[in-house]
Design an enzyme around this catalytic site. Sequence first.
Site, PDB file in Angstrom:
ATOM      1  N   GLU A 269      14.937  57.035  25.309  1.00 32.69           N
ATOM      2  CA  GLU A 269      14.669  58.443  25.839  1.00 32.69           C
ATOM      3  C   GLU A 269      14.217  59.520  24.960  1.00 32.69           C
ATOM      4  O   GLU A 269      14.860  59.626  24.054  1.00 32.69           O
ATOM      5  CB  GLU A 269      15.716  59.044  26.581  1.00 32.69           C
ATOM      6  CG  GLU A 269      15.936  58.157  27.897  1.00 32.69           C
ATOM      7  CD  GLU A 269      17.190  58.774  28.818  1.00 32.69           C
ATOM      8  OE1 GLU A 269      17.529  59.883  28.767  1.00 32.69           O
ATOM      9  OE2 GLU A 269      17.943  58.096  29.525  1.00 32.69           O
ATOM     10  N   GLU A 323      11.848  65.356  39.081  1.00 31.43           N
ATOM     11  CA  GLU A 323      12.781  64.856  40.053  1.00 31.43           C
ATOM     12  C   GLU A 323      13.553  65.823  40.731  1.00 31.43           C
ATOM     13  O   GLU A 323      14.462  66.575  39.908  1.00 31.43           O
ATOM     14  CB  GLU A 323      13.643  63.735  39.515  1.00 31.43           C
ATOM     15  CG  GLU A 323      12.666  62.579  38.784  1.00 31.43           C
ATOM     16  CD  GLU A 323      13.598  61.771  37.866  1.00 31.43           C
ATOM     17  OE1 GLU A 323      14.645  61.132  38.313  1.00 31.43           O
ATOM     18  OE2 GLU A 323      13.124  61.725  36.624  1.00 31.43           O
ATOM     19  N   LYS A 326      17.856  66.000  40.982  1.00 33.52           N
ATOM     20  CA  LYS A 326      18.848  65.682  39.965  1.00 33.52           C
ATOM     21  C   LYS A 326      19.561  67.001  40.070  1.00 33.52           C
ATOM     22  O   LYS A 326      19.145  68.042  40.062  1.00 33.52           O
ATOM     23  CB  LYS A 326      18.005  65.355  38.437  1.00 33.52           C
ATOM     24  CG  LYS A 326      17.124  64.321  38.571  1.00 33.52           C
ATOM     25  CD  LYS A 326      16.633  64.209  37.255  1.00 33.52           C
ATOM     26  CE  LYS A 326      17.507  63.921  36.257  1.00 33.52           C
ATOM     27  NZ  LYS A 326      17.166  63.505  34.769  1.00 33.52           N
ATOM     28  N   GLU A 332      16.793  69.651  34.007  1.00 34.00           N
ATOM     29  CA  GLU A 332      16.955  68.226  34.253  1.00 34.00           C
ATOM     30  C   GLU A 332      15.889  67.827  35.421  1.00 34.00           C
ATOM     31  O   GLU A 332      15.638  66.677  35.572  1.00 34.00           O
ATOM     32  CB  GLU A 332      18.250  68.116  34.948  1.00 34.00           C
ATOM     33  CG  GLU A 332      19.659  68.123  33.816  1.00 34.00           C
ATOM     34  CD  GLU A 332      19.369  67.127  33.007  1.00 34.00           C
ATOM     35  OE1 GLU A 332      19.609  65.697  33.429  1.00 34.00           O
ATOM     36  OE2 GLU A 332      19.336  67.150  31.812  1.00 34.00           O
TER      37      GLU A 332
END
Length: 399
Positions: A269, A323, A326, A332
């Site tokens: 990541e 997203e 989250k 985030e």
Amino acid sequence: MATFSRRMATSYIFVTLFFSADIGFFGRVASFGINYGQVANNLPSPEEVLELLSNFKVTKTRIYDTNPQILSAFAKSNVEVIVTVENGILSQLNDPQQALQWVSGHIKPYLPDTKITGIQVGNELFTNGDTTLIQYLVPAVVNIHNALVQLGLDSNIHVSTPSSLEVLQESYPPSAGSFKSEISGIMSQFLNFLSTTKAPFWINAYPYFAYKDDPSRIPLDYVLFNRNEGMVDPNTNLHYDNMLYAQVDAVSFAIAKLGFSGIEVRVSETGWPSKGDLDEVGATVQNAQIYNKNLLRRQMANEGTPLSPRMRLEAYFFALFNENMKSGATSERNYGLFEPDESMTYNVGLAAFADSSTSSTSISLTSSATKTKAASKGFQSLFFWMFVFMLTSALCGFV
């Protein structure tokens, strides 16, 4: 890095965009990964995502579970899949028979239609808030690997686990890299497994977090891969012009300090948020675009780190989509290169992949590919005749 732990209970897919360019006898392959998260209620279906990935010449993905819908959607495609064992079931895999049943039920049924090439056992177990999980790691990876062997499935499937940078006690300078003493025992056992099975060590590395925590001391250009003076490791004299490579080499030095060599370190990541809270310094669209675009350029150039310049660093971008479900800080929910409607959050040059219809293409990391196929062929021809000349000269004793 508390942010890492919030990703552990969620389900992600890592997507590797795989671009191939053959130059005469010199085969060259460049690839990079994109995390495809599922923590949202407005994302395209797996079938639609597969179409999106296919448009960008995607040939590799990684999911953080063994989601049957996803594995079925990717069947009979050209996409290779790495799956993940959820943290919550690791204790069951201490039993070899349970591990065999897991592989028989979650892996074997999808082969060979779905190209499963790897199994990640848990996520960030060494730094998980549940300290009991770490004791299950080595038995689990060993039992799953043995189950693959027993079923004749081990030749194309590696077994590993991703870790956060929090496993390091020291990371600066890179040559001082070392693992925390409290995990060194289990880490040594895990590294022995990786060394024996020739599997990679995966690390989640975010220069963004380092910059956010200390923006007055860490140069922004250094973390964004922009031109800068960089730093020289006083113990090795290796020059680093970006933080990500320094972080990766710190892990390699830590591995060496435990007596292991030849274990490839890959980045599972890395990314930069395009939006954040008021205290999340540097979380902007501009910085996210620069970081990912510059890293993409280096990935396509097959760069290695200063410690391992001849071994191309595999790096996986976080993330494919923004997203909306989250938890945690605003950042985030804003790591995506794409919006849920499949439009680009910002441009890092991915249009070049969509515009490419052949495997031999010149890539311009701007809004589109600007070099022509003819130019690519001319470049290939040049390298071909260079190769022929060198080979002929060598055979004739001229060089």
